[in-house]
Design a protein around this motif. Structure first.
Motif, PDB file in Angstrom:
ATOM      1  N   SER A 187       0.845  -1.232   0.052  1.00 34.78           N
ATOM      2  CA  SER A 187      -0.136  -0.040   0.041  1.00 34.78           C
ATOM      3  C   SER A 187       0.967   1.290  -0.151  1.00 34.78           C
ATOM      4  N   VAL A 188       0.376   2.505  -0.385  1.00 34.51           N
ATOM      5  CA  VAL A 188       0.882   3.684  -0.502  1.00 34.51           C
ATOM      6  C   VAL A 188       1.376   3.742   1.198  1.00 34.51           C
ATOM      7  N   GLY A 189       2.558   4.211   1.226  1.00 32.65           N
ATOM      8  CA  GLY A 189       3.282   4.531   2.469  1.00 32.65           C
ATOM      9  C   GLY A 189       4.070   3.582   3.164  1.00 32.65           C
ATOM     10  N   ASP A 190       3.767   2.209   2.558  1.00 36.46           N
ATOM     11  CA  ASP A 190       4.612   0.949   2.997  1.00 36.46           C
ATOM     12  C   ASP A 190       5.978   1.060   2.807  1.00 36.46           C
ATOM     13  N   ARG A 191       6.807   0.389   3.585  1.00 34.56           N
ATOM     14  CA  ARG A 191       8.158   0.078   3.548  1.00 34.56           C
ATOM     15  C   ARG A 191       8.361  -0.961   2.884  1.00 34.56           C
ATOM     16  N   ARG A 203      13.717   8.212  -0.979  1.00 38.60           N
ATOM     17  CA  ARG A 203      13.182   7.162  -0.398  1.00 38.60           C
ATOM     18  C   ARG A 203      13.762   5.768  -0.894  1.00 38.60           C
ATOM     19  N   SER A 217       8.915   4.780   1.907  1.00 36.08           N
ATOM     20  CA  SER A 217       7.520   4.697   2.056  1.00 36.08           C
ATOM     21  C   SER A 217       6.908   4.956   0.485  1.00 36.08           C
ATOM     22  N   GLN A 222       5.159   5.472  -2.815  1.00 36.07           N
ATOM     23  CA  GLN A 222       4.475   6.326  -3.514  1.00 36.07           C
ATOM     24  C   GLN A 222       3.684   5.898  -4.741  1.00 36.07           C
TER      25      GLN A 222
END
Lengths: 107, 119
Positions: free
Chosen positions: A14-18, A61, A77, A79
């Motif tokens: 998901s967006v924001g995941d590492r 990132r 993170s 995008q």
């Protein structure tokens, strides 16, 4: 020939995941490892060279690490524009060889 | 700005040859090597070989050694990849890429040329 094996072959996130992608070489390649991003119908784009160096213009990132036979690409993170296929490439010895790719998809 | 512009799509019959061009602009052509990489449908990228544009020296993957020839025309700032004895497995998108330096990898790529081999 040096075999490059990436894992996983696909990944949903998901967006924001590492996210971390691993690349293993069948023999030592020092730090002669790069990462490339490819979107459908487009040419690859360089993300990392020399295992951990970012070319100018690549967002911070993205990071790379490793040496010898084990390497990782980390996106700190995710995008929306990062959903693509990622390839590692060894340029330590001929023939240069790519991993099979990791397809990063939206969860 | 640096650009690599490749020739258009080709359809060839088995046994034929294909020559793909890669027109460079926006930089000193002879200062950077050009590499060729291909990608068959749904497959990984595959390195084919490279040319030292300055002196014309080449190095090829053993897999293509007998069938591929990479050349350049410095006056036209164009590199070429010639692949002979085509078979269906050669159906792929062929890319040229500029090597920024051994350590740095490929900083600019052509848009790709689809070569289809079909009877």
């Amino acid at each position: 020939d040096i075999q490059m094996t990436q894992s996983p072959s696909s990944l949903s996130a998901s967006v924001g995941d590492r996210v971390t992608i691993t690349c293993r070489a069948s023999q030592g390649i020092k730090n002669d490892l790069g990462w490339y991003q490819q979107k459908p119908g487009k040419a690859p784009k360089r993300l990392i060279y020399g295992t951990s160096s970012l070319p100018s213009g690549v967002p911070s990132r993205f990071s790379g690490s490793g040496s010898g036979t084990a390497f990782t690409l980390t996106i700190s993170s995710l995008q929306p524009e990062d959903f693509a296929t990622y390839y590692c490439l060894q340029r330590n010895s001929y023939p240069y060889t790519f991993g099979q790719g990791t397809k990063l998809e939206i969860k | 700005q640096v650009q690599l512009v490749q020739s258009g799509a080709e359809v060839k019959k088995p046994g034929a040859s294909v020559k793909v061009s890669c027109k460079a602009s926006g930089y000193t052509f002879t200062s950077y090597p050009i590499h060729w990489v291909r990608q068959a449908p749904g497959q990984r990228l595959e390195w084919m070989g490279w040319i030292n544009v300055g002196n014309g020296n080449t190095r090829y993957s053993q897999k293509f050694q007998d069938r591929v020839t990479i050349t350049r025309d410095t006056s036209a700032t164009t590199a070429y990849m010639d692949l002979s004895s085509l078979r269906s497995e050669d159906t792929a998108v062929y890319y040229c890429a500029r090597e920024e330096g051994y350590k740095y990898g490929y900083d600019y790529w052509g848009q790709g040329t689809l070569v289809t081999v079909s009877s």
